[in-house]
Every structure is written in C-alpha cells, then in structure tokens.
Design a protein around this motif. Structure first.
Motif, PDB file in Angstrom:
ATOM      1  N   PHE A 174      18.476  -2.198 -13.967  1.00 50.93           N
ATOM      2  CA  PHE A 174      17.846  -0.738 -13.882  1.00 50.93           C
ATOM      3  C   PHE A 174      17.105  -0.212 -15.116  1.00 50.93           C
ATOM      4  O   PHE A 174      15.949   0.487 -14.880  1.00 50.93           O
ATOM      5  CB  PHE A 174      18.787   0.463 -13.552  1.00 50.93           C
ATOM      6  CG  PHE A 174      18.115   1.422 -12.898  1.00 50.93           C
ATOM      7  CD1 PHE A 174      18.006   1.636 -11.410  1.00 50.93           C
ATOM      8  CD2 PHE A 174      18.015   2.689 -13.696  1.00 50.93           C
ATOM      9  CE1 PHE A 174      17.685   2.722 -10.730  1.00 50.93           C
ATOM     10  CE2 PHE A 174      17.311   3.865 -13.079  1.00 50.93           C
ATOM     11  CZ  PHE A 174      17.332   3.897 -11.674  1.00 50.93           C
ATOM     12  N   LEU A 175      17.783  -0.138 -16.286  1.00 49.77           N
ATOM     13  CA  LEU A 175      17.307   0.314 -17.454  1.00 49.77           C
ATOM     14  C   LEU A 175      15.903  -0.604 -17.665  1.00 49.77           C
ATOM     15  O   LEU A 175      14.885   0.009 -18.355  1.00 49.77           O
ATOM     16  CB  LEU A 175      18.367  -0.044 -18.642  1.00 49.77           C
ATOM     17  CG  LEU A 175      19.321   1.315 -18.690  1.00 49.77           C
ATOM     18  CD1 LEU A 175      20.269   0.717 -19.863  1.00 49.77           C
ATOM     19  CD2 LEU A 175      18.624   2.470 -19.069  1.00 49.77           C
ATOM     20  N   VAL A 176      15.994  -1.792 -17.795  1.00 47.95           N
ATOM     21  CA  VAL A 176      14.895  -2.639 -18.242  1.00 47.95           C
ATOM     22  C   VAL A 176      13.622  -2.316 -17.644  1.00 47.95           C
ATOM     23  O   VAL A 176      12.518  -2.294 -17.871  1.00 47.95           O
ATOM     24  CB  VAL A 176      14.951  -4.270 -18.384  1.00 47.95           C
ATOM     25  CG1 VAL A 176      15.094  -4.845 -16.783  1.00 47.95           C
ATOM     26  CG2 VAL A 176      14.166  -5.109 -19.269  1.00 47.95           C
ATOM     27  N   GLU A 177      13.898  -2.251 -16.016  1.00 49.20           N
ATOM     28  CA  GLU A 177      12.727  -1.949 -15.128  1.00 49.20           C
ATOM     29  C   GLU A 177      12.259  -0.398 -15.327  1.00 49.20           C
ATOM     30  O   GLU A 177      10.829  -0.264 -15.547  1.00 49.20           O
ATOM     31  CB  GLU A 177      13.198  -2.000 -13.665  1.00 49.20           C
ATOM     32  CG  GLU A 177      13.557  -3.574 -13.258  1.00 49.20           C
ATOM     33  CD  GLU A 177      12.238  -4.363 -13.042  1.00 49.20           C
ATOM     34  OE1 GLU A 177      11.311  -3.711 -12.320  1.00 49.20           O
ATOM     35  OE2 GLU A 177      11.906  -5.438 -13.463  1.00 49.20           O
ATOM     36  N   THR A 178      13.077   0.088 -15.764  1.00 48.43           N
ATOM     37  CA  THR A 178      12.594   1.820 -16.058  1.00 48.43           C
ATOM     38  C   THR A 178      11.879   1.626 -17.338  1.00 48.43           C
ATOM     39  O   THR A 178      10.803   2.405 -17.420  1.00 48.43           O
ATOM     40  CB  THR A 178      13.972   2.719 -16.068  1.00 48.43           C
ATOM     41  OG1 THR A 178      14.485   2.676 -14.834  1.00 48.43           O
ATOM     42  CG2 THR A 178      13.528   4.021 -16.268  1.00 48.43           C
ATOM     43  N   ILE A 179      12.548   1.401 -18.220  1.00 47.68           N
ATOM     44  CA  ILE A 179      11.839   1.248 -19.772  1.00 47.68           C
ATOM     45  C   ILE A 179      10.515   0.533 -19.702  1.00 47.68           C
ATOM     46  O   ILE A 179       9.507   0.945 -20.298  1.00 47.68           O
ATOM     47  CB  ILE A 179      12.773   0.809 -20.793  1.00 47.68           C
ATOM     48  CG1 ILE A 179      14.166   1.751 -20.907  1.00 47.68           C
ATOM     49  CG2 ILE A 179      12.168   0.713 -22.346  1.00 47.68           C
ATOM     50  CD1 ILE A 179      15.147   1.077 -21.700  1.00 47.68           C
ATOM     51  N   PHE A 185       4.732   0.419 -20.113  1.00 48.74           N
ATOM     52  CA  PHE A 185       3.297  -0.041 -19.485  1.00 48.74           C
ATOM     53  C   PHE A 185       2.299   1.332 -19.023  1.00 48.74           C
ATOM     54  O   PHE A 185       1.165   1.135 -19.492  1.00 48.74           O
ATOM     55  CB  PHE A 185       3.773  -0.760 -18.174  1.00 48.74           C
ATOM     56  CG  PHE A 185       2.572  -1.307 -17.302  1.00 48.74           C
ATOM     57  CD1 PHE A 185       1.500  -1.990 -17.982  1.00 48.74           C
ATOM     58  CD2 PHE A 185       2.528  -1.388 -15.838  1.00 48.74           C
ATOM     59  CE1 PHE A 185       0.589  -2.208 -17.405  1.00 48.74           C
ATOM     60  CE2 PHE A 185       1.547  -1.717 -15.375  1.00 48.74           C
ATOM     61  CZ  PHE A 185       0.348  -2.279 -16.054  1.00 48.74           C
ATOM     62  N   LEU A 186       3.085   2.330 -18.542  1.00 49.49           N
ATOM     63  CA  LEU A 186       2.245   3.299 -18.143  1.00 49.49           C
ATOM     64  C   LEU A 186       1.608   4.092 -19.405  1.00 49.49           C
ATOM     65  O   LEU A 186       0.483   4.446 -19.274  1.00 49.49           O
ATOM     66  CB  LEU A 186       2.785   4.322 -17.285  1.00 49.49           C
ATOM     67  CG  LEU A 186       1.911   5.162 -16.693  1.00 49.49           C
ATOM     68  CD1 LEU A 186       1.100   4.739 -15.715  1.00 49.49           C
ATOM     69  CD2 LEU A 186       2.541   6.493 -15.938  1.00 49.49           C
ATOM     70  N   PHE A 187       2.275   4.199 -20.536  1.00 49.36           N
ATOM     71  CA  PHE A 187       1.956   4.826 -21.635  1.00 49.36           C
ATOM     72  C   PHE A 187       0.892   3.860 -22.088  1.00 49.36           C
ATOM     73  O   PHE A 187      -0.452   4.658 -22.685  1.00 49.36           O
ATOM     74  CB  PHE A 187       3.006   4.645 -22.800  1.00 49.36           C
ATOM     75  CG  PHE A 187       3.975   5.998 -22.702  1.00 49.36           C
ATOM     76  CD1 PHE A 187       3.551   7.060 -22.658  1.00 49.36           C
ATOM     77  CD2 PHE A 187       5.269   5.900 -22.641  1.00 49.36           C
ATOM     78  CE1 PHE A 187       4.251   8.418 -22.650  1.00 49.36           C
ATOM     79  CE2 PHE A 187       5.927   6.812 -22.570  1.00 49.36           C
ATOM     80  CZ  PHE A 187       5.733   8.376 -22.313  1.00 49.36           C
ATOM     81  N   GLY A 220      -3.206  -6.272 -19.796  1.00 42.97           N
ATOM     82  CA  GLY A 220      -2.257  -7.534 -19.471  1.00 42.97           C
ATOM     83  C   GLY A 220      -1.654  -8.060 -20.344  1.00 42.97           C
ATOM     84  O   GLY A 220      -0.608  -8.720 -20.120  1.00 42.97           O
ATOM     85  N   LEU A 221      -2.040  -8.163 -21.855  1.00 44.93           N
ATOM     86  CA  LEU A 221      -1.098  -8.470 -22.769  1.00 44.93           C
ATOM     87  C   LEU A 221       0.386  -7.616 -22.914  1.00 44.93           C
ATOM     88  O   LEU A 221       1.270  -8.146 -23.091  1.00 44.93           O
ATOM     89  CB  LEU A 221      -1.745  -8.511 -24.102  1.00 44.93           C
ATOM     90  CG  LEU A 221      -2.813  -9.428 -24.430  1.00 44.93           C
ATOM     91  CD1 LEU A 221      -3.655  -9.200 -25.623  1.00 44.93           C
ATOM     92  CD2 LEU A 221      -2.474 -10.862 -24.377  1.00 44.93           C
ATOM     93  N   THR A 222       0.270  -6.511 -22.870  1.00 48.36           N
ATOM     94  CA  THR A 222       1.418  -5.614 -22.696  1.00 48.36           C
ATOM     95  C   THR A 222       2.128  -6.176 -21.540  1.00 48.36           C
ATOM     96  O   THR A 222       3.668  -6.220 -21.769  1.00 48.36           O
ATOM     97  CB  THR A 222       1.144  -3.994 -22.291  1.00 48.36           C
ATOM     98  OG1 THR A 222       0.094  -3.755 -23.483  1.00 48.36           O
ATOM     99  CG2 THR A 222       2.209  -3.431 -22.246  1.00 48.36           C
ATOM    100  N   LEU A 223       2.002  -6.350 -20.234  1.00 51.98           N
ATOM    101  CA  LEU A 223       2.567  -6.789 -19.199  1.00 51.98           C
ATOM    102  C   LEU A 223       3.331  -8.265 -19.546  1.00 51.98           C
ATOM    103  O   LEU A 223       4.432  -8.458 -19.419  1.00 51.98           O
ATOM    104  CB  LEU A 223       1.831  -7.181 -17.906  1.00 51.98           C
ATOM    105  CG  LEU A 223       1.539  -5.921 -17.042  1.00 51.98           C
ATOM    106  CD1 LEU A 223       0.797  -6.339 -15.859  1.00 51.98           C
ATOM    107  CD2 LEU A 223       3.240  -5.285 -16.463  1.00 51.98           C
ATOM    108  N   THR A 224       2.466  -8.954 -20.434  1.00 53.05           N
ATOM    109  CA  THR A 224       2.967 -10.390 -20.698  1.00 53.05           C
ATOM    110  C   THR A 224       4.167 -10.238 -21.583  1.00 53.05           C
ATOM    111  O   THR A 224       5.394 -10.950 -21.419  1.00 53.05           O
ATOM    112  CB  THR A 224       2.032 -11.230 -21.381  1.00 53.05           C
ATOM    113  OG1 THR A 224       0.848 -11.493 -20.494  1.00 53.05           O
ATOM    114  CG2 THR A 224       2.497 -12.438 -21.742  1.00 53.05           C
ATOM    115  N   VAL A 225       4.123  -9.196 -22.577  1.00 56.87           N
ATOM    116  CA  VAL A 225       5.261  -9.187 -23.496  1.00 56.87           C
ATOM    117  C   VAL A 225       6.510  -8.246 -22.744  1.00 56.87           C
ATOM    118  O   VAL A 225       7.550  -8.967 -23.052  1.00 56.87           O
ATOM    119  CB  VAL A 225       4.838  -8.178 -24.644  1.00 56.87           C
ATOM    120  CG1 VAL A 225       5.929  -7.760 -25.459  1.00 56.87           C
ATOM    121  CG2 VAL A 225       3.827  -8.704 -25.504  1.00 56.87           C
ATOM    122  N   LEU A 226       6.156  -7.591 -21.854  1.00 51.16           N
ATOM    123  CA  LEU A 226       7.264  -6.757 -21.405  1.00 51.16           C
ATOM    124  C   LEU A 226       7.992  -7.866 -20.217  1.00 51.16           C
ATOM    125  O   LEU A 226       9.194  -7.893 -20.143  1.00 51.16           O
ATOM    126  CB  LEU A 226       6.891  -5.634 -20.230  1.00 51.16           C
ATOM    127  CG  LEU A 226       6.365  -4.403 -21.401  1.00 51.16           C
ATOM    128  CD1 LEU A 226       5.602  -3.322 -20.339  1.00 51.16           C
ATOM    129  CD2 LEU A 226       7.398  -3.839 -21.807  1.00 51.16           C
TER     130      LEU A 226
END
Length: 263
Positions: free
Chosen positions: A160-165, A170-172, A193-199
């Motif tokens: 839950f924490l990792v999906e929320t954070i 991502f939105l920021f 796209g790079l942000t999503l990859t890292v996350l």
C-alpha cells in the motif's frame, strides 16, 4: 466545446488548430492506455522470467520497468496533443484535484482508460490462447498485490505504501514538467516515462508496480480470485497518492493554471 486540459504530456496544439472533440480525446485515452498495458503486461508475460530464471528472454524486473516507461513515452508523444495523455485513472483524478483538468470530463476519461486496458489484456489472452500453452497463471503473476502476489513476499502495508508514494511522486513529476511556461515541456513524455521506469524498479519487487487502476483491473480480471480479491489496493492506493499530490501541488509549484476554455 469542453475545456481543454493544460496538462498535456506533449507539446500543446497550435491555437490555429481545431481543438479535439470529446470523441477524439476519449479514443486517444483508450488507445494510449491500450499501448501502455499491452507493452508492460506483454513484456511481463512473454519476456520476463521472475522467480526461477525460466521463461521468455528473462528480461526480469529491469525489462518490465523499461517496458512500462517506454510504452508511456511513445503513447504520450502520439496521443498527448489530443487528450493530454493521462492513460491512468489516478492521473486523471490527481490532475482534476490540482485544478489542471475539468471535473466534467473525468468520468469519460476513466471509462476510456479502463476499456483500453481491458482490450489490451484481452488481446494478450488471445495471443496466449493461440500459443503452445494457455496458462492464466501468467496474469496472476502480473497482477498487483501483496503476500503471494508480491514478487518479494511483501505484506499489505508495504504494498500500500509503495503504490501510494510512487503514484504521488509520479503525479508531482507530471505537474512539474507540464507547468505552463517551462521550456522542458517538449521533453515531458520522456521525463514522465523515465520516472515510471525508476519507480517501477523500486516497486516491482514489492507490489508488482501498477500505479494505475486501469492496468490493475485489466490483469486482475484474468488473474483469478486472489488477484480480484486484492484489486482494491491497486485502486485505492494509487488514487490516494494522486489526490495527495494534487492537493499539495499549489504549495510545491505555486498557483497552477486552470484549464483554458476553448470555443
């Protein structure tokens, strides 16, 4: 004509160009979400070997993370000028909370995103059904969750924490790179796209890294009872993270521009 969001993930349409119709925007959201889900879940199903190093090309977590990031990049460049390139119900809701998207368009966007995601997972099921083995367990393995559904065996709290954070971060990033007047706007899809990859590299071992309720619904419907039973987390946590980011956005970025009315 309805308001046009100022949160486009690619360069804005020229004022001389007619604003996209509602049908065009919804079609763009459905197609973009299709590309995202087809890319990342297809990579997870056909090319990644997680637990035992078996199967596919064994691209592993890195390959799936790149599949997610690259899918978003190409979809955002292709469809961002039409719909704003959300491809994610959490993003749509977070942008609306931040004042960057018209609330009256939210329901249509959410429906288009979920429809595009389900068509993508159904297409992947069709490919599997024509292959040597039809094993729906691959959808269970690609579903987001905790305990048995977590690649690393993490529990509910961690997932839950990792999906929320991750969704909040991502939105920021989306809000930051698409803020009006910033010279980096043309590179917004790449940054996102790079942000999503890292996350995803952080979250895949914990929750299987969704950050996207549409993507989670699309895999859970074929993933069996356990995947469906844990689907709530993949809806609630990303939306919570996006709403938190949307509420804090004006503190972080100052006064954000409202959607501009078009005729």
């Amino acid at each position: 004509m309805s308001d046009t969001a100022t949160s486009d993930l690619a360069a804005p349409v020229s004022p001389a160009t007619a604003a996209p119709s509602t049908v065009q925007k919804l079609a763009a959201e459905a197609l973009g979400t299709f590309i995202l889900v087809f890319g990342v879940i297809g990579t997870a199903i056909f090319a990644a070997g997680f637990a035992d190093g078996q199967g596919g090309l064994n691209v592993g977590f890195l390959g799936v993370a790149l599949g997610l990031g690259l899918s978003v990049v190409v979809a955002a460049y292709a469809f961002g000028p039409v719909s704003g390139g959300h491809f994610n119900p959490a993003v749509t809701l977070g942008l609306a909370v931040a004042g960057r998207f018209a609330w009256r368009e939210v329901v249509g966007y959410l429906a288009a995103q979920v429809a595009g995601a389900i068509v993508a997972s159904t297409a992947l099921l069709g490919i599997l059904s024509l292959g040597p083995v039809l094993d729906l367990a691959v959808f269970r393995g690609a579903s987001t969750g905790y305990d048995e559904l977590s690649p690393g065996g993490y529990g509910l709290g961690s997932a839950f924490l990792v999906e929320t954070i991750a969704t909040a971060v991502f939105l920021f990033v989306i809000l930051g790179v698409t803020t009006a007047g910033r010279s980096a706007a043309d590179f917004a899809p790449l940054a996102i796209g790079l942000t999503l990859t890292v996350l995803a590299l952080v979250a895949i071992p914990v929750s299987n890294a969704s950050f996207n309720p549409a993507r989670s619904i699309a895999t859970a419907i074929y993933g069996g009872g356990e995947a469906l039973g844990q689907l709530w987390l993949s809806i609630v946590a990303p939306i919570l993270g996006a709403v938190i980011a949307g509420l804090l956005a004006q503190v972080v970025f100052g006064r954000l521009p409202k959607p501009a009315a078009t005729s």
